[in-house]
Write an enzyme that holds these catalytic residues in place. Structure first.
Site, PDB file in Angstrom:
ATOM      1  N   LYS A 150       0.844  -1.203   0.000  1.00 11.76           N
ATOM      2  CA  LYS A 150       0.000   0.000   0.000  1.00 11.76           C
ATOM      3  C   LYS A 150       0.878   1.252   0.000  1.00 11.76           C
ATOM      4  CE  LYS A 150      -3.958  -1.650   2.756  1.00 11.76           C
ATOM      5  NZ  LYS A 150      -5.016  -1.549   1.727  1.00 11.76           N
ATOM      6  N   GLU A 199      -6.299  -9.468   1.195  1.00 15.31           N
ATOM      7  CA  GLU A 199      -5.956 -10.536   2.133  1.00 15.31           C
ATOM      8  C   GLU A 199      -7.093 -10.913   3.073  1.00 15.31           C
ATOM      9  OE1 GLU A 199      -5.441  -7.429   2.759  1.00 15.31           O
ATOM     10  OE2 GLU A 199      -6.261  -7.326   4.788  1.00 15.31           O
ATOM     11  N   ARG A 202     -10.283 -11.388   2.637  1.00 17.89           N
ATOM     12  CA  ARG A 202     -11.145 -12.456   2.139  1.00 17.89           C
ATOM     13  C   ARG A 202     -10.449 -13.818   2.224  1.00 17.89           C
ATOM     14  NH1 ARG A 202     -11.716  -9.367  -3.500  1.00 17.89           N
ATOM     15  NH2 ARG A 202     -11.254  -7.666  -2.066  1.00 17.89           N
TER      16      ARG A 202
HETATM   17  N1  BES Z   1      -8.114  -3.522   4.658  1.00 15.19           N
HETATM   18  C1  BES Z   1      -8.310  -3.185   3.301  1.00 15.19           C
HETATM   19  C2  BES Z   1      -9.634  -2.467   3.052  1.00 15.19           C
HETATM   20  C3  BES Z   1      -9.758  -1.068   3.630  1.00 15.19           C
HETATM   21  C4  BES Z   1      -9.448   0.024   2.859  1.00 15.19           C
HETATM   22  C5  BES Z   1     -10.256  -0.896   4.893  1.00 15.19           C
HETATM   23  C6  BES Z   1      -9.584   1.304   3.403  1.00 15.19           C
HETATM   24  C7  BES Z   1     -10.397   0.369   5.430  1.00 15.19           C
HETATM   25  C8  BES Z   1     -10.064   1.478   4.671  1.00 15.19           C
HETATM   26  C9  BES Z   1      -8.302  -4.447   2.447  1.00 15.19           C
HETATM   27  O1  BES Z   1      -7.512  -5.477   2.893  1.00 15.19           O
HETATM   28  C10 BES Z   1      -7.789  -4.067   1.112  1.00 15.19           C
HETATM   29  O2  BES Z   1      -6.656  -3.686   1.019  1.00 15.19           O
HETATM   30  N2  BES Z   1      -8.633  -4.164   0.097  1.00 15.19           N
HETATM   31  C11 BES Z   1      -8.272  -3.809  -1.227  1.00 15.19           C
HETATM   32  C12 BES Z   1      -8.807  -4.851  -2.168  1.00 15.19           C
HETATM   33  C13 BES Z   1      -8.294  -4.724  -3.586  1.00 15.19           C
HETATM   34  C14 BES Z   1      -6.829  -5.072  -3.646  1.00 15.19           C
HETATM   35  C15 BES Z   1      -9.100  -5.656  -4.460  1.00 15.19           C
HETATM   36  C16 BES Z   1      -8.851  -2.440  -1.535  1.00 15.19           C
HETATM   37  O3  BES Z   1      -9.979  -2.170  -1.096  1.00 15.19           O
HETATM   38  O4  BES Z   1      -8.175  -1.641  -2.146  1.00 15.19           O
HETATM   39 ZN    ZN Z   2      -7.136  -5.499   4.916  1.00 12.38          ZN
HETATM   40 MN    MN Z   3      -5.509  -5.307   2.203  1.00 16.84          MN
END
Ligand code: BES
Ligand code: ZN
Ligand code: MN
Length: 484
Positions: free
Chosen positions: A263, A335, A337
């Site tokens: 990220k 991750e 899921r």
């Molecule tokens: N933990 C994140 C989702 C999240 C994003 C929670 C912002 C709270 C605030 C999750 O693990 C994630 O990174 N999801 C990705 C999925 C994508 C790679 C398909 C996302 O939402 O960008």
């Molecule tokens: Zn996450």
């Molecule tokens: Mn994530």
């Protein structure tokens, strides 16, 4: 830290001013409804200014969240009268009113409050949740009010509010804890403490147990961290047994760096709260005995750290989940899921639940779609969905139902596994795609999925929410599990 503010009912009929005088309180609060002025009759002391004039002077509307102060003489002491707005008197307005009072009372030791008409539990909940404080190092300059006396005979309502608010505070504490001090084993230790304190059953599977039983999602996601994954299992069984068994599953990513699909810093810096849902599940289980819930509940928390390292999972890896279904990792940042898949498959295969509800800070897309207040609800069962919507509404943690679009299912097809962990056809709808992925593992039982990526955090102190982790889900689930 638990909520410092102690709250107690005083149903002895004495006027609020008299109680304040006798107990040395510094503040006396009375409600103001929109329109008619503050009813300070029965206060037992007289303010130096006519409250109606004060309201008019400030052009106050009696809205929930408004608090006006004027000095008050209590015997030979100086005190303050707080006129607080109650808006439409709905539970939501009363939570907001209580929280506003709590903020105004910061730094004081004792507040005596005349509660508004309506639900005293909502008012008390607002007071307590608005008093929540989390800090590291030196204490805040103005600590939360030490004690609140609410002039109500409804002791049960206040007792319930205390239990619920403490559960929310526990969930907030777990999620606000920085991740360097918070690995999966740490979270499991907290679960064991909760179990001991509340008399719950508890079983922690460490990495060896997870390997022996085939929890490939947890193991693979956790592989990048020196702090190995855990599956936390808490069980509550009401005395005298129950005719329903609900399994709650919570995402417990103790930090989400994204893994090798790293990220950017701005997105990463809030990821200590990526276990907020798991913490909420733990806090819910912890509160069930005190609330005398009539349903059997198993709480599963899939705890792992999604770290960036040479041992981390790689895009193109294939995972064999609990029960044998496989998934292809195309983005290591999807991750949540992967760990939930194990827990859902385990619940379906081994726990024989009547219904399964998972909660997760799963997708940024849910936050984009619904913002910071509503959780995204997906469900395979309309009756379960309706009960969740009603519980969220009543508890002040609203949900919005989203569709499980069957037409999008091909989007997560994989050439090498049963399912891919991200969507590849450009359908969009990231929260829906994640829900479709989870559905593959949930089996045929009634199942609901709450994507709480938005409401798990608040960007500011607002009504009963405090900046940072909100504990979203605790009130909603406790309402669901303690009402028929
Ligand atoms: N933990 C994140 C989702 C999240 C994003 C929670 C912002 C709270 C605030 C999750 O693990 C994630 O990174 N999801 C990705 C999925 C994508 C790679 C398909 C996302 O939402 O960008
Ligand atoms: Zn996450
Ligand atoms: Mn994530």
């Amino acid at each position: 830290m638990p909520i410092r503010t102690r709250i107690s009912p005083a149903g002895d009929g004495r006027p609020a001013g008299e109680i304040a005088l006798a107990e040395g309180a510094e503040l006396v609060a009375v409600p103001v409804r929109p329109g008619p002025e503050a009813d300070v009759a029965g206060l037992g002391v007289s303010p130096p200014v006519d409250p109606a004039e004060l309201l008019a002077f400030h052009d106050a509307k009696g809205e929930a969240g408004e608090v006006l102060a004027c000095p008050l003489r209590l015997g030979d002491r100086t005190a303050e009268l707080l006129l607080y707005g109650v808006g439409d008197g709905s539970p939501g307005a009363l939570r907001r009113a209580g929280a506003a009072l709590a903020r105004r009372a910061k730094g004081r030791e004792h507040l005596v409050a005349v509660p508004p008409e309506g639900d005293p539990a909502a008012f008390a909940e607002g007071l307590l949740l608005g008093s929540y404080e989390f800090w590291i190092g030196e204490e805040p300059r103005k600590r939360a009010v030490g004690a609140v006396t609410v002039r109500t005979a409804d002791r049960a309502a206040v007792d319930r509010a205390v239990i619920v608010a403490q559960a929310v505070a526990q969930a907030r504490d777990l999620a606000n804890q920085p991740s360097t001090d918070k690995g999966p084993a740490w979270l499991a230790d907290r679960a064991v403490e909760f179990a001991e304190a509340a008399g719950l059953g508890v079983r922690i599977r460490d990495e060896n147990a997870l390997r022996a039983e085939g929890f490939g999602g947890l193991l693979t996601v956790g592989a990048g961290s020196p702090r190995p994954p855990r599956l936390i299992e808490l069980t509550y069984e009401p005395e005298g047994g129950a005719d329903r068994h609900v399994v709650l599953v919570g995402k417990g990513i103790t930090f989400d760096s994204g893994g090798l699909s790293l990220k950017p810093t701005d997105n990463m810096k809030t990821m200590k709260t990526d276990m907020a849902a798991g913490g909420a599940v733990m806090a819910v289980l912890r509160a069930l005995p005190a609330l005398n819930a009539r349903v059997r509940v198993t709480g599963l928390v899939a705890a792992a750290e999604n770290a960036f390292s040479g041992s981390a999972m790689r895009p193109s890896d294939v995972i064999s989940h609990y029960g044998g279904k496989t998934s292809e990792v195309l983005n290591t940042d999807a991750e949540g899921r992967l760990v939930l898949a194990d827990a859902l498959a385990y619940a379906d295969a081994d726990l024989d639940p009547d219904e399964v509800i998972d909660v997760a800070t799963l997708t940024g897309a849910a936050k984009v779609a619904l913002g910071l207040r509503h959780g995204a609800l997906f469900a395979t069962d309309d009756a379960l969905a309706d009960r969740l919507l009603a519980a969220g509404e009543a508890a002040g943690e609203p949900l919005w139902r989203m569709p499980l679009v069957d037409d999008y299912r091909p989007g997560i097809d994989s050439e090498v596994a049963d399912v891919a962990n991200i969507e590849r056809r450009g359908y969009g709808g990231g929260a829906i795609m994640a829900a479709l992925f989870l559905r593959e593992f949930a089996g045929k039982r009634p199942w609901a999925h709450l994507d709480i990526a938005g409401p798990a955090r608040s960007t500011s102190d607002e009504a009963e929410l405090t900046k940072g982790a909100t504990g979203y889900g605790v009130r909603l689930l406790l309402t669901l599990l303690t009402t028929a």
